[in-house]
Design an enzyme around this catalytic site. Structure first.
Site, PDB file in Angstrom:
ATOM      1  N   TYR A   1       0.843  -1.190   0.000  1.00  0.00           N
ATOM      2  CA  TYR A   1       0.000   0.000   0.000  1.00  0.00           C
ATOM      3  C   TYR A   1       0.873   1.233   0.000  1.00  0.00           C
ATOM      4  O   TYR A   1       1.166   1.831   1.035  1.00  0.00           O
ATOM      5  CB  TYR A   1      -0.942  -0.007   1.201  1.00  0.00           C
ATOM      6  CG  TYR A   1      -2.121  -0.944   1.021  1.00  0.00           C
ATOM      7  CD1 TYR A   1      -2.247  -1.722  -0.122  1.00  0.00           C
ATOM      8  CD2 TYR A   1      -3.102  -1.030   1.986  1.00  0.00           C
ATOM      9  CE1 TYR A   1      -3.326  -2.579  -0.284  1.00  0.00           C
ATOM     10  CE2 TYR A   1      -4.189  -1.878   1.824  1.00  0.00           C
ATOM     11  CZ  TYR A   1      -4.289  -2.659   0.696  1.00  0.00           C
ATOM     12  OH  TYR A   1      -5.352  -3.483   0.542  1.00  0.00           O
TER      13      TYR A   1
ATOM     14  N   LYS B   1       2.668 -15.028   2.477  1.00  0.00           N
ATOM     15  CA  LYS B   1       2.506 -15.748   1.221  1.00  0.00           C
ATOM     16  C   LYS B   1       3.914 -16.081   0.731  1.00  0.00           C
ATOM     17  O   LYS B   1       4.328 -15.712  -0.371  1.00  0.00           O
ATOM     18  CB  LYS B   1       1.724 -14.868   0.221  1.00  0.00           C
ATOM     19  CG  LYS B   1       1.381 -15.533  -1.096  1.00  0.00           C
ATOM     20  CD  LYS B   1       0.360 -16.633  -0.965  1.00  0.00           C
ATOM     21  CE  LYS B   1       0.114 -17.270  -2.342  1.00  0.00           C
ATOM     22  NZ  LYS B   1      -0.708 -18.501  -2.232  1.00  0.00           N
TER      23      LYS B   1
ATOM     24  N   ASP C   1      -4.030 -17.234   1.526  1.00  0.00           N
ATOM     25  CA  ASP C   1      -5.175 -17.864   0.856  1.00  0.00           C
ATOM     26  C   ASP C   1      -5.755 -18.976   1.734  1.00  0.00           C
ATOM     27  O   ASP C   1      -6.978 -19.077   1.915  1.00  0.00           O
ATOM     28  CB  ASP C   1      -4.781 -18.387  -0.533  1.00  0.00           C
ATOM     29  CG  ASP C   1      -3.471 -19.162  -0.536  1.00  0.00           C
ATOM     30  OD1 ASP C   1      -2.699 -19.049   0.438  1.00  0.00           O
ATOM     31  OD2 ASP C   1      -3.205 -19.887  -1.511  1.00  0.00           O
TER      32      ASP C   1
ATOM     33  N   ASP D   1      -5.744  -5.814   5.633  1.00  0.00           N
ATOM     34  CA  ASP D   1      -6.901  -5.053   5.167  1.00  0.00           C
ATOM     35  C   ASP D   1      -8.015  -6.027   4.771  1.00  0.00           C
ATOM     36  O   ASP D   1      -9.166  -5.899   5.194  1.00  0.00           O
ATOM     37  CB  ASP D   1      -6.462  -4.202   3.964  1.00  0.00           C
ATOM     38  CG  ASP D   1      -7.564  -3.295   3.455  1.00  0.00           C
ATOM     39  OD1 ASP D   1      -8.527  -3.049   4.195  1.00  0.00           O
ATOM     40  OD2 ASP D   1      -7.449  -2.836   2.300  1.00  0.00           O
TER      41      ASP D   1
ATOM     42  N   ASP E   1     -11.595  -7.377   7.259  1.00  0.00           N
ATOM     43  CA  ASP E   1     -12.988  -7.246   6.830  1.00  0.00           C
ATOM     44  C   ASP E   1     -13.685  -8.604   6.846  1.00  0.00           C
ATOM     45  O   ASP E   1     -14.840  -8.722   7.246  1.00  0.00           O
ATOM     46  CB  ASP E   1     -13.074  -6.659   5.410  1.00  0.00           C
ATOM     47  CG  ASP E   1     -13.268  -5.152   5.432  1.00  0.00           C
ATOM     48  OD1 ASP E   1     -12.901  -4.532   6.448  1.00  0.00           O
ATOM     49  OD2 ASP E   1     -13.783  -4.605   4.440  1.00  0.00           O
TER      50      ASP E   1
END
Ligand code: ATP
Ligand code: MG
Length: 356
Positions: A135, A188, A221, A245, A249
């Site tokens: 980001y 990851k 994942d 992020d 959520d």
């Protein structure tokens, strides 16, 4: 003698002028019930009202006042409604986060009794690194990390540094030491082996300093699937900016609704309570907004500040959580949770429990 503690209070836009004062009332009642001296509130202008009075959604005077505070409660922003001149900027909350290097975004996902949730037994805290990763606009160390060498090619640089991994890892392990003593590191490393591999390795290194806490790790994942399948098993989940992020959520939605999702943004010395939801302009001014997310964010703030010094804050935090949960369990809730209570009615009910 316990000294009175100063907390900044910034109302913001939309439902802010409803849920921020509601939260303040509840904090006052909880601190009183815990036997502490009254909080010294420091109201500071921000958002639309600050544009009118100070010509800026984040006046320099507000930023300067925050320099002198350790903790504050921030209402939501509706920056889309600001005059053209202020719309390109980071939101006031984003600017505060950047200015004070609030590197840890801490978001619990915990179901409330009687509130319909996909995962009613979920009780985890997601710890998101707030300054690095992919980001670019949030990145403090390197500046803009996204660019286009030609009109048809876009590149993004993800930045992970040892120093930033160490500080977020300490945040996660400190938190886990006070909870169920388990940290899951999300990365990851099979694809982004240098960046998220470093994140994983440094978190594991820091974990060795906390022998009482169990560590495991998961690919992002797989983690998404695990959260849905058996999310109730996780305690503290630590991850980099973008993964955090997305997963925060997901976890918030699995455990409840937007109106109940609390969060704090913190550095080692500063703590900012901020609901995960936005300004909800569609329901502003109707006395029907759900104040739970901000009340629980304020409880997190008290808990964090209290861990450092004034013990009655930890007690006050627990009282807020218990009172909110008991009120909802008794069937008193705002319309977003299927109830009929107003913002003020719900707040009143929570205060009554705190005084009982
Ligand atoms: P932002 O860009 O600031 O995140 P947004 O448009 O994504 O804003 P919100 O302002 O969070 O989202 O609102 C999304 C929906 O959820 C709206 O319909 C809003 O009314 C509802 N909502 C958000 N917060 C609350 C709350 N505290 N109580 C009740 N409803 C809420
Ligand atoms: Mg949003």
């Amino acid at each position: 003698m316990l000294r009175p503690y100063r907390i900044g209070i910034l109302e913001g836009d939309g439902i802010g002028p409803e849920i921020v004062p509601a939260t303040r009332t509840v904090v006052d009642a909880a601190v009183e019930a815990a036997g502490g001296p009254p909080v010294e509130w420091v109201p500071l202008p921000i958002g639309t009202s600050a544009i009118e009075t100070h010509g800026s959604p984040l006046p320099d005077s507000t930023l300067a006042a925050l320099e002198g505070l350790e903790a504050w409660i921030l209402g939501p922003h509706d920056s889309a409604s600001y005059p053209e001149a202020f719309r390109g900027e980071l939101t006031p909350g984003g600017r505060i986060r950047k200015h004070f290097d609030l590197f840890a975004n801490i978001r619990p996902a915990c179901a409330l009794p009687g509130v319909r949730a996909v995962s009613p037994k979920m009780d985890l805290v997601l710890v998101r690194e707030n300054t690095e990763g992919f980001y670019a606009d949030r990145n403090m160390a390197v500046g803009s990390g996204e660019f286009m060498p030609t009109p048809d090619v876009a590149l993004a640089v993800g930045v992970i540094t040892r120093a930033a991994c160490e500080r977020i890892a300490h945040t996660a392990f400190d938190l886990a030491s006070r909870r169920r003593k388990r940290v899951t590191v999300v990365h990851k490393a099979n694809v982004l082996s240098h960046t998220t591999g470093l994140f994983r390795d440094v978190c594991r290194e820091v974990g060795r300093l906390y022998p009482s806490v169990t560590v495991d790790d998961a690919h992002v994942d797989a983690m998404a699937a695990l959260l849905v399948r058996r999310g109730e098993e996780f305690d503290v989940v630590v991850t980099e900016n973008m993964f955090g992020d997305i997963l925060s959520d997901l976890a918030a939605e699995l455990s409840g609704s937007l109106g109940t999702a609390a969060s704090i943004n913190a550095s080692r010395t500063k703590t900012m309570a901020q609901a995960a939801h936005g300004a909800a302009p569609d329901i502003a001014g109707q006395d029907c907004a759900d104040p739970i997310a901000l009340m629980l964010s304020a409880a997190m703030l008290l808990d964090r500040v209290g861990a450092r010094e004034d013990v009655y804050f930890i007690d006050a935090a627990r009282r807020i959580e218990d009172a909110v949960r008991a009120t909802v369990a008794a069937g008193i809730a705002t319309p977003d949770l299927g109830g009929t209570a107003s913002t003020t009615g719900f707040t009143e009910a929570v205060v009554q429990r705190l005084r009982a």
